[in-house]
Design an enzyme around this catalytic site. Sequence first.
Site, mmCIF file in Angstrom:
data_model
loop_
_atom_site.group_PDB
_atom_site.id
_atom_site.type_symbol
_atom_site.label_atom_id
_atom_site.label_comp_id
_atom_site.label_asym_id
_atom_site.label_seq_id
_atom_site.Cartn_x
_atom_site.Cartn_y
_atom_site.Cartn_z
ATOM 1 N N SER A 57 -9.560 -1.212 6.916
ATOM 2 C CA SER A 57 -9.333 -0.520 5.929
ATOM 3 C C SER A 57 -8.216 -1.868 5.414
ATOM 4 C CB SER A 57 -8.765 0.436 5.391
ATOM 5 O OG SER A 57 -9.202 1.712 5.784
ATOM 6 N N SER A 103 -9.711 0.796 2.958
ATOM 7 C CA SER A 103 -9.654 2.051 1.646
ATOM 8 C C SER A 103 -7.768 1.642 1.251
ATOM 9 C CB SER A 103 -8.092 3.378 2.848
ATOM 10 O OG SER A 103 -7.258 2.582 3.765
ATOM 11 N N LYS A 148 0.902 -1.124 0.142
ATOM 12 C CA LYS A 148 -0.057 -0.058 -0.163
ATOM 13 C C LYS A 148 0.804 1.082 0.071
ATOM 14 C CE LYS A 148 -3.916 1.955 2.173
ATOM 15 N NZ LYS A 148 -4.496 1.612 3.856
HETATM 16 N N1 GLN Z 1 -13.878 3.595 6.003
HETATM 17 C C1 GLN Z 1 -12.432 3.700 7.415
HETATM 18 C C2 GLN Z 1 -12.405 5.228 7.218
HETATM 19 O O1 GLN Z 1 -13.405 5.838 6.176
HETATM 20 C C3 GLN Z 1 -11.413 3.283 7.510
HETATM 21 C C4 GLN Z 1 -10.210 3.222 7.331
HETATM 22 C C5 GLN Z 1 -8.809 2.482 7.268
HETATM 23 O O2 GLN Z 1 -9.501 2.102 8.163
HETATM 24 N N2 GLN Z 1 -7.843 3.352 7.308
HETATM 25 O O3 GLN Z 1 -12.299 6.080 8.128
#
Ligand code: GLN
Length: 470
Positions: A174, A150, A75
């Site tokens: 994420s 994400s 990532k």
């Molecule tokens: N979907 C969650 C958010 O938008 C989690 C994001 C993450 O874990 N980086 O904050």
Amino acid sequence: METVSELRKKFVAGEYTPTEAIEKSFSVIKEKDSDINAFLEVYEDALEQAKAATDRYIKEGDAAPALLGVPFAIKNNILIKGKKATGASKILENYTAVYDATIIKRLKAAGAIFVGATNMDEFAMGGSTENSAFGPTKNPLDTERVPGGSSGGSAAAVAMGAVPAAIGTDTGGSIRQPASFCGLVGFKPTYGAVSRYGLMAMGSSLDQAGPLTNSVADAELIHGVMAGKDEMDATTLESDSYPEVAVKEKMTFGVPRQFLSDGVDEDVLKVFNQHVAELEAAGHKIVDVDLPIFEKGLAAYYIVMPAEVSSNLARYDGIRYGFSAEGDNLLDVYEKSRAEGFGAEVKRRILLGTHVLSSGYYDAYYGKAELVRKKMRAELNEVFKTVDIILTPTAPTPAFKLGEKSDPLAMYRQDIFTVPVNLTGVPALTFPMGSVEREEKTLPIGVQYIAPHGGDSRLFAAGKAIYDAR
Ligand code: GLN
């Protein structure tokens, strides 16, 4: 789908070489990624490393490091020295990392080869990978749908067969939600198990890095390589410093029924209930558990997380890092760089975070959210006195269509089952428990197993017995 363990066996036996594996990664990327957009960059130097790894297997065989020659996708919020680290943000479009993240150092030492950087929601804020400054990633299982987020690029890279494993980060789901949307195993470790040094900070009290793989055994192997105390991150723990969490053959699973009623897709619930029935049939005990405060998890997360985001992202000012706009004076440079450099979702969170921390509102929002967090921990500790693992669906829906969740609140609801885990710091594992049919496409559905603090190995044991051995 090929696993890391299978690949390793073939390498040791000399049936297949790292060079062939990396060539295959490149050819899959070439064939599929113009449509999927999982990769922001492909690392051509991987081939050189693969040749060296191939030679090393001839000399060392089984004694070669555990991940030697295994292709990985990383990532793009994780720093690899000499490679671009963009966080999928325009503000870091041309930023090159000057050091390796600790987890990258450890993966390199174990012989892993990085084939490329994966797409993501900008600075890891989102649940669909549509918030990338470099265009969305599509779900390889149905290209009209999102891969989740994400870490959507990492999930898509594994699901499209480019790599057997990828690394993601998880602040509120994420790793787990994209794993669920793409039919993969995903693991969020106990907070402190894995170093955050060299990860772009989103919510520092919530962030952890972990693997996305095709088997639980692979996730365990990779986590084992990355985990452990790091003097560069004071929140990391020695792996043997956790309280003992027993691993048993027959376990008690707790199902928070009242938490599963609202807004969960009917088909997801059906698949979930089927999984619970299978566990019971296999001799495990299923009990209902009460976690009333968990309903407040989403609200608390969307206060704590933006508060930390607003502080962590203050460093991107157009002076110290990346993109810098022309301006009449210093303040003008700051304002223009941030206005042009950040996307809409990132700005929304900085604004929300600044607001909840501001004098006069701090107690009403941030203080209360921290209180909720404390109560969640207490409730969880109580439940874990009688159950070994808490069970939920990983996400309330299967993968949704690109553009379907344009309302931010609808997107945030995706995180209902995952954010309580980050708020309390416990570990969680997701793997596919079944699938649903949507418009003639088969979409995977993930189940989430949550263990007490430090219970990472309990999750791996359960996952291997229940998923890998299926
Ligand atoms: N979907 C969650 C958010 O938008 C989690 C994001 C993450 O874990 N980086 O904050």
